[in-house]
Structures are given as C-alpha cells and as structure tokens.
Design a protein around this motif. Structure first.
Motif, mmCIF file in Angstrom:
data_model
loop_
_atom_site.group_PDB
_atom_site.id
_atom_site.type_symbol
_atom_site.label_atom_id
_atom_site.label_comp_id
_atom_site.label_asym_id
_atom_site.label_seq_id
_atom_site.Cartn_x
_atom_site.Cartn_y
_atom_site.Cartn_z
ATOM 1 N N GLY A 268 0.823 -1.200 0.000
ATOM 2 C CA GLY A 268 0.000 0.000 0.000
ATOM 3 C C GLY A 268 0.859 1.252 0.000
ATOM 4 O O GLY A 268 2.100 1.198 -0.027
ATOM 5 N N VAL A 269 0.186 2.410 0.058
ATOM 6 C CA VAL A 269 0.858 3.712 0.070
ATOM 7 C C VAL A 269 0.162 4.592 1.105
ATOM 8 O O VAL A 269 -1.065 4.557 1.233
ATOM 9 N N THR A 270 0.963 5.336 1.831
ATOM 10 C CA THR A 270 0.405 6.255 2.813
ATOM 11 C C THR A 270 1.208 7.549 2.810
ATOM 12 O O THR A 270 2.371 7.573 2.365
ATOM 13 N N THR A 271 0.618 8.597 3.304
ATOM 14 C CA THR A 271 1.285 9.903 3.407
ATOM 15 C C THR A 271 1.309 10.310 4.872
ATOM 16 O O THR A 271 0.263 10.335 5.520
ATOM 17 N N LEU A 272 2.519 10.597 5.374
ATOM 18 C CA LEU A 272 2.676 10.937 6.788
ATOM 19 C C LEU A 272 3.641 12.106 6.934
ATOM 20 O O LEU A 272 4.480 12.352 6.059
ATOM 21 N N TYR A 273 3.522 12.763 8.081
ATOM 22 C CA TYR A 273 4.469 13.834 8.424
ATOM 23 C C TYR A 273 5.583 13.246 9.282
ATOM 24 O O TYR A 273 5.322 12.613 10.307
ATOM 25 N N ASN A 274 6.834 13.423 8.852
ATOM 26 C CA ASN A 274 7.992 12.930 9.599
ATOM 27 C C ASN A 274 8.477 14.040 10.535
ATOM 28 O O ASN A 274 9.043 15.037 10.076
ATOM 29 N N PRO A 275 8.264 13.891 11.862
ATOM 30 C CA PRO A 275 8.657 14.963 12.788
ATOM 31 C C PRO A 275 10.169 15.123 12.895
ATOM 32 O O PRO A 275 10.649 16.173 13.285
ATOM 33 N N ASN A 276 10.932 14.064 12.569
ATOM 34 C CA ASN A 276 12.401 14.159 12.667
ATOM 35 C C ASN A 276 12.966 15.028 11.550
ATOM 36 O O ASN A 276 13.852 15.854 11.780
ATOM 37 N N LEU A 277 12.463 14.829 10.341
ATOM 38 C CA LEU A 277 12.928 15.619 9.193
ATOM 39 C C LEU A 277 12.070 16.861 8.970
ATOM 40 O O LEU A 277 12.396 17.704 8.141
ATOM 41 N N LYS A 278 10.950 16.929 9.710
ATOM 42 C CA LYS A 278 10.036 18.061 9.607
ATOM 43 C C LYS A 278 9.562 18.258 8.166
ATOM 44 O O LYS A 278 9.607 19.364 7.611
#
Length: 610
Positions: A268-278
């Motif tokens: 599958g595919v998902t879109t997320l916010y990476n807090p480490n790379l902002k």
C-alpha cells in the motif's frame, strides 16, 4: 489589527468600518475561492493518483527482486539439504570424530561438493556446514575447516527453533571470508537445520551471499527514478537490512509505522508527516511472505508533487500581483485611517507608570471622530489611573516602612537577658575585661539599630556590627561556639541596606545551636560576575521540608504583592531580608536557602555591583 466602532453614526467624519469591508471582502470572494477550488479539487487529485500508483508498483517490483536474490541462497541450501552425496559424506565425517586423517579426507570431499553445487558462476559466495560440536566445513572465499562457538552466535538459537525452515540474517561483517583487504565488506547468510536420513538434527547449513550482489540491482532500479527517493528494508524482527549505513535514530520513526501497517495490508501507500525531518513524506510499502522482509520506499511529497508546486507558484505570482494592486489602492484610501491608529497604538504601548497622564502628544493628528474620542478617553483614564497609583504606592510605602522599622529596631530580648546574666556572673567572679568588651559591643549594637533604619551603609560597617554581635554570643557559649568571617577586600565599600545580614546570622545562631556542640558559623563574602554574594552557613539541623515550602510560598507572595506578609510567622527576619533585597535589586537579587548535605543550613544573599 482591526479597529471597529459599531453603532457610531457617520456625521462629518469617515468611519473605519466602511473602508475595510468593501476593499477586502470582494477581493477574497472573487479571486481566491475559485482558484483554490479548481486547483485542489481537480489538478492535485489527478497528479497525486498517478504518483501513488507509480511508487506502489515500484515497491512491489523491488520486493520481488529481493525475493529472487534470496531464492538463490535458498536453492543452494535446499540442494545441499537433499543431496545424498553430502548426507553420506557428512555422516562419515561425524563418525570419524577421533580419526583426524579420515575427517580431513571427508571434509575435503565435502568442500568439492559444495563448489560443484554452487556452480561455476558462484551463485553464492560461501557455503558452510556446521556440526553441533562447532566444527565448520567451508567452501568459497574461505576453503577449510574451523572451530566455531555456536552458542555465542546471534543466529544459532533462532535457526534451531525453526526446525529446518530458513532463517535469513541481517547484514554482518566477517573478514575471515575475504581477508583483511576487504574487512569492510558485508554479507547476508541463509541458515537452516540439516537432518540425516532418520530425520535427526545433525548440523546447520549456511549459504552466504555478498551484500552488494543482493542490493546493487535495487540501486540500479532506484537511481533513474530517485528524485530524493529513499529505500529501507526491514526483516521480520524489524531489524534494518538495507542500507547498513543508517543509524537507529534515522529509521526509528519508520519502525513505528511498520507495526501499524503490517496489520492493514500486504502492500500500500500512505502519506505521513515525519517529525524528525520536519517534512511530509509519501511512503510505499510491500511485505514479502517469502523472505519476511518489508520494503519501504520513501519520498518527500514536495519532490513528488514538483509539477504541482510549479503550477502553484505561477498562480501565486499572478495572485500576488492582483493583491498588490488591490492593496495599493486600499492603502491610498485608508492611509489617513491607519496612520492615526498606529500612532495611538505606539502611544499606548510606550506608556509607563512614570509617564502616565503627564503630557499630551502633539504628533497624534486625526480627522476621524472615533480616534479622537478614543484618544481623549485614554488621556482621562491615564490621569485617573496615575492618581490612584500614586495614592496606592504612598500607602504601601508607609506600610512597608512601618513593618521594617518594627523588625529592624528589635534586638532579641532573650539575647539581652542572656548578655546581662553573663555580665552579672562575670562580675561576681571578678572577671572585668570580658564585661567591658560585652558592654562596649552592646552599646555599639544599640546605637547601630537605633539610628535611621532606612539608611544605606557599607558592607564593612554591617560586617563590623555582625562581628560584635557574634563576640557577645561567644562570651556566653565559650569554646562551644566558633565562628569565621571571610569577606573579600574589594567588597568593603559595597552599599547595602542597613541591618540586612544580621537577621540571617541571628537565625543561624538560634537554630544552629539546637544540636550538640561544638557549633560553627561561617560568613563568606565573594564577588562573582559583577554580583556580590554573602553566604551564612551553620552546622545545625537545617530547615525542615515544611519550613522550606512555607518560605517559598511567602517569597512568592512578596513578589506578587510587593509587601511584607503579616506577622506571626517564625521566619519573619528571613522574609524581611528578602523584601528589602527585592525592593532594592528587583530581578537582579540573589536569594538562596538550602540545606547542606553534610548538615546545617546555608543562606546566600546578593545583588549587582552597579
């Protein structure tokens, strides 16, 4: 900032409400809403769908490619497991445990068989066969036998528990395969338990492949499509398999994501916010049932959506031009409104207690009725507030002076009684010199406290008063009391409020003598970073936790109210000192109360030198 006056009739002067409403309401409705609707509900959805489909297909392709590479090791391992020739020779090898020449012969034959199974193209780079005594027969980079402590390896127990099913290791460095010249080379091994004809466990098969030979093809697939793309591969235990250069902190976020995705679907595919790379990322994932590896392809959405961003930039430029023109027209029309408002804002912002209601401001010129009325009301309010603050400050100052005068002019009656009793005893015994000393000290102390309590004195004069006070105390306690005063020479002329240190020393004497003698009181004065500091230390029982909490609450009360709390509290002398420091130094004061870990209490006061 919006200023709005409702219910005010327009009589001769322009109202603010009419100017701003017409200028911005129609601009937003006519330009922004249609553009945003068209762009985000049509163009973005189409492009986003294509990108998601492409990256998902790529993740499935990479997973299948890895399965093919691992299957090469698995095929070699299975061929060895079912080879009668290997089984017979290994059985003979095990049977000749104490016949070294025979064991060497059979191990040499097994090496030749391993090379033949691997083939001329070296499907795998190394084949090892272990017995459960730790004897290894290897062919490939390393040809020979060696002894291995199986229990100390990370894979042994896991392989045994799988009972013949394959176990794939994480990448590891093993220099003995290829020599020191390739000591940074990594490998991946496939293990399985080896059985004899009676389905008894007799050893472990290991097929080894070079790490680069497995993943180089993946890099060839990714490179033309990279665009900031990153690939991560995890095994069943969520250990990182690819790339080996990653640190734990760099992929910890994706490990948490794996646990959530594994329960949803195989791919599958998902879109997320990476807090480490902002940054927001598009993540495609595929779980392989054959290798139990999890392939993740990660790409920043800002790179994936680059065509969309270019179009957005063009739209924003056009939009900015239109807004600029609208703002320019609005500015011309509203400048005579906004400028007086800003001037009034700065007048209110810069108002201080000492300047409140003092003078009129000639720079505020306006022909707008509401602003003139607002400024007039502000001036009247300032005059009334100034008058009220002056009265309140005067009353509080009188109250503070009365409380300080009562506290500062007190000499502990017990102290005077004890001094007189000591004088009486020494007179009866005919000891004259100590009587003279004590009388002089008491006379000096009475004179010191009876003069203006609000005066400022030098630290040298205050320390001299403390010294005479301690001399009187020592005449009473004798050798049971010792004291030490060390103050830096450069502190002698520092100006401090009168009777600032005495309450702290008196507190140290009062409570520091509540333990078995000898008692020790130490007064230290130093200058640190443009601050003067005086520390009073005793060897008594220290402060109880409840006392420290109460002092903290009272000090906070003084900061909030600016006045000394009402009497009835046993530590009023300490609070008096804090109040006087606070009034003189404000936030630049030093005031610390703590217990010494070795016993006793430590009080530190101070302030700035300037």
């Amino acid at each position: 900032m919006r200023y709005c006056f409702k219910g005010v009739k327009r009589i001769g002067k322009i109202t603010i409400q009419g100017i701003f409403f017409g200028s911005y309401f129609f601009l937003i409705i006519a330009i922004l809403v249609p553009i945003i609707f068209f762009f985000y509900f049509f163009t973005y959805r189409i492009l986003n769908s294509k990108v998601i489909d492409s990256i998902q297909r790529l993740s499935v392709s990479l997973s299948n490619q890895l399965d093919l590479e691992v299957r090469k090791m698995d095929t070699v391992s299975v061929n060895i497991a079912y080879s009668n020739l290997v089984r017979d020779h290994f059985a003979s090898y095990l049977a000749k445990r104490y016949d070294l020449p025979s064991r060497y012969k059979y191990s040499k034959t097994l090496m030749d068989i391993f090379v033949a199974i691997s083939g001329p193209l070296l499907t795998v780079q190394q084949i090892n066969l272990y017995d459960f005594d730790g004897n290894m027969i290897g062919a490939g980079f390393f040809n020979g036998t060696m002894k291995v402590d199986l229990d100390s390896t990370s894979w042994y127990r896991k392989v045994i528990s799988l009972d013949g099913r394959k176990y794939i290791s994480t990448p590891y460095n093993n220099a003995f395969f290829v020599g020191d010249s390739y000591k940074d080379r990594y490998f991946i091994s496939l293990y399985r338990v080896y059985f004899n004809n009676f389905r008894e466990r007799v050893g472990i098969i290991e097929a080894v492949m070079d790490y680069n030979s497995i993943f180089t093809k993946i890099e060839d697939i990714i490179r033309p499509n990279s665009g900031g793309m990153e690939v991560l591969v995890f095994n069943k235990e969520n250990n990182l398999v690819y790339p080996v250069s990653k640190k734990d902190s760099e992929y910890k976020f994706y490990l948490q994501l794996l646990g959530e995705l594994s329960d949803i679907s195989r791919t599958g595919v998902t879109t997320l916010y990476n807090p480490n790379l902002k940054e927001k990322q598009l993540i495609a994932y595929t779980f392989s049932e054959y290798t139990d590896w999890k392939v993740m392809i990660i790409q920043p959405t800002k790179l994936v959506m680059l065509p969309v961003l270019h179009f957005t930039r063009l739209v924003l430029i056009i939009l900015a031009v239109l807004i600029f023109i609208s703002l320019l027209l609005s500015f011309i029309m509203s400048n005579r409104v906004t400028k007086p408002i800003k001037d009034l804002y700065h007048i209110i912002k810069d108002t201080r207690l000492e300047t409140l209601g003092v003078e009129d401001n000639p720079n505020l010129k306006s022909n707008i009725k509401e602003i003139d009325e607002l400024y007039s009301a502000f001036k009247k309010m300032g005059l009334k507030l100034k008058e009220s603050m002056d009265n309140l400050f005067l009353a509080r100052q009188k109250e503070m002076e009365a409380k300080m005068l009562a506290l500062q002019s007190q000499i502990n009656p017990h102290f005077l009684r004890n001094c007189l009793a000591n004088i009486s005893i020494m007179a009866e015994e005919g000891v004259v010199e100590p009587i003279v000393t004590m009388c002089k000290n008491i006379s000096h102390m009475l004179y010191y406290v009876s003069t203006d309590p609000n005066s400022i004195v030098t630290l040298e004069i205050e320390i001299e008063y403390i010294r005479k006070y301690l001399e009187c105390i020592k005449l009473r306690y004798g050798e049971n009391l010792k004291y030490e005063i060390k103050v830096e020479e450069g502190m002698r002329n520092i100006k401090i409020p009168k009777l600032l240190i005495q309450p702290l020393v008196e507190n140290a004497v009062k409570y520091g003598t509540n333990v078995e003698p000898p008692w020790f009181i130490k007064i230290t004065g130093i200058i640190v970073d443009n601050y003067w500091k005086i520390e009073i230390k005793d060897n008594g029982p220290g402060f109880a936790r409840e006392e420290l909490e109460m002092l903290t609450r009272k000090i906070l009360e003084i900061k909030n109210t600016g006045s000394l709390p009402d009497g009835g509290y046993t530590k009023m002398g300490i609070l008096n000192v804090f109040t006087r420091l606070f009034l003189r130094y404000k936030s630049s004061l030093i005031f610390e109360i703590r217990n010494d870990p070795n016993g006793g209490a430590i009080l530190t006061i101070g302030g700035t030198l300037t």
